[in-house]
Each structure stands twice: as structure tokens, then as C-alpha cells.
Design an enzyme around this catalytic site. Structure first.
Site, PDB file in Angstrom:
ATOM      1  N   HIS A  46       0.848  -1.189   0.000  1.00 55.29           N
ATOM      2  CA  HIS A  46       0.000   0.000   0.000  1.00 55.29           C
ATOM      3  C   HIS A  46       0.886   1.242   0.000  1.00 55.29           C
ATOM      4  O   HIS A  46       2.103   1.137   0.168  1.00 55.29           O
ATOM      5  CB  HIS A  46      -0.903   0.013   1.250  1.00 55.29           C
ATOM      6  CG  HIS A  46      -0.116   0.155   2.511  1.00 55.29           C
ATOM      7  ND1 HIS A  46       0.437  -0.924   3.172  1.00 55.29           N
ATOM      8  CD2 HIS A  46       0.276   1.254   3.210  1.00 55.29           C
ATOM      9  CE1 HIS A  46       1.108  -0.502   4.224  1.00 55.29           C
ATOM     10  NE2 HIS A  46       1.023   0.824   4.269  1.00 55.29           N
ATOM     11  N   HIS A 133       5.804   5.883  -0.804  1.00 51.39           N
ATOM     12  CA  HIS A 133       6.580   4.692  -1.185  1.00 51.39           C
ATOM     13  C   HIS A 133       5.761   3.454  -0.849  1.00 51.39           C
ATOM     14  O   HIS A 133       4.756   3.533  -0.151  1.00 51.39           O
ATOM     15  CB  HIS A 133       7.923   4.666  -0.445  1.00 51.39           C
ATOM     16  CG  HIS A 133       7.758   4.540   1.038  1.00 51.39           C
ATOM     17  ND1 HIS A 133       7.474   5.620   1.851  1.00 51.39           N
ATOM     18  CD2 HIS A 133       7.791   3.456   1.855  1.00 51.39           C
ATOM     19  CE1 HIS A 133       7.353   5.206   3.101  1.00 51.39           C
ATOM     20  NE2 HIS A 133       7.538   3.898   3.139  1.00 51.39           N
TER      21      HIS A 133
END
EC number: 3.1.4.58
Length: 191
Positions: A46, A133
Site C-alpha cells: 500500500h 513509497h
């Protein structure tokens, strides 16, 4: 939701199955040569928007409508998995991550809107700048991580790394389980 315990929550952009599969396949090829303490489970990939920590039921009752309202005002946008990097000491990184490309300005705006929507409920913004990220692995176990070779690697040779962001998700952390992150509520974009 966990009963009797205060759930640890965060808000994130989920990844579609195709991108999860590509990241997982790439990670499996590296596990033997790069001894990280833990590689992230495929379903747990995620992009965090805001970590909330332990939340009371009262806070959860307030945040769900706030996030639905926010999502209703969002338009779909595109992101892509792009590049690799680490956090922590270069020779012994704490985190190995895949970078995010695409419509980053819209991602940063979304992140700011999530923070602003949840501030009145008692969630303070992070002190650090937002660095989107996808965490791939944690805690490198040796003292000689090959950072130079990381810059030369491609995440994968085939497959589309781009996807449309159509929702955000409120996740609960369930330590010791796979997947570790459970979607408590999804907030689809309406525009």
C-alpha cells in the site's frame, strides 16, 4: 474490528492485484541474496497517506464520515510503481521500498486533505515531509547492502506498473497475521 483492544489504524492508497503480483514476484527473486528480517506479504502492499496509531471507537465513528466526505470530492488519478530505494543506513537499511511515480501532485494533495480532515478528530500531522513509497522489506540482517546494484535493477521486465487510484482505505494492523493489514472501510472516489 478487534474487540477489547484499541485498534492501530492508518489511511492508505491500496494497490491493485496486478501491481501486487509484480512486486511480490520481484521480491521473491531477491529474498535469497538480500537477507531482510521480513519481506512484506503480497496483500499488504500500500501507499500510506497517514498513520493514525491507536484509535478509540469515538475517533473511528468521527473519521469514517470525514473520509467518506473527502473521497466523494476526489477525482480518479494515475500512479505508477517507479524505482527502488532504502531508508536508514545505506549499508544496513531499515526499509527497502519501491517508489511511486505518476500524478504525484494529486497524491500529495490527497495526503494533505486526509491530514486536514482528521486533524479536528485529534490526529496530528507527521513532522517529516511526506515521501510516498511502497514498503517491500524491513531490517536488513547484514552490514553490506549492495546499494549500488539496487540503482541498476529494474522492478520487472514486463507488465504495466501504472494504475488508476479510485479509492482510499482505512486499514487496521493485525500483528502476527497474514495479511497483517485489514481493510476496515473503503472510501471510493465519486468524481
Amino acid at each position: 474490528m478487534m474487540t477489547g483492544l484499541t485498534p492501530r489504524l492508518f489511511v492508505a492508497v491500496p494497490l491493485p492485484a496486478a501491481q501486487k503480483k509484480l512486486l511480490d514476484s520481484w521480491g521473491r527473486e531477491r529474498k535469497r541474496e538480500w537477507p531482510f528480517g521480513r519481506w512484506v506479504f503480497r496483500e499488504d502492499y500500500h501507499i500510506t497517506l497517514q498513520f493514525l496509531g491507536n484509535c478509540s471507537e469515538e475517533q473511528i465513528k468521527k473519521m469514517i464520515p470525514a473520509l467518506h466526505k473527502l473521497a466523494a470530492e476526489q477525482a480518479v488519478f494515475s500512479l505508477a510503481v517507479q524505482g527502488l530505494g532504502t531508508f536508514g543506513r545505506p549499508e544496513q537499511p531499515r526499509i527497502l521500498w519501491a517508489g511511486v511515480g505518476g500524478e504525484l501532485e494529486l497524491l500529495h494533495q490527497l495526503q494533505q486533505q486526509v491530514v486536514q480532515s482528521l486533524a479536528p478528530i485529534g490526529f496530528l500531522p507527521d513532522d517529516r515531509p511526506y515521501r510516498p513509497h511502497i514498503t517491500l522489506a524491513r531490517k536488513y540482517q547484514k552490514n553490506h547492502f549492495p546499494l549500488q546494484s539496487l540503482q541498476q535493477l529494474q522492478l520487472w521486465k514486463t507488465g504495466d506498473t501504472t494504475w488508476k487510484v479510485k479509492e482510499i482505505v482505512l486499514y487496521e494492523t493485525r500483528l502476527g497475521r497474514q495479511p497483517m493489514y485489514h481493510a476496515l472501510e473503503r472510501f471510493p472516489f465519486k468524481k
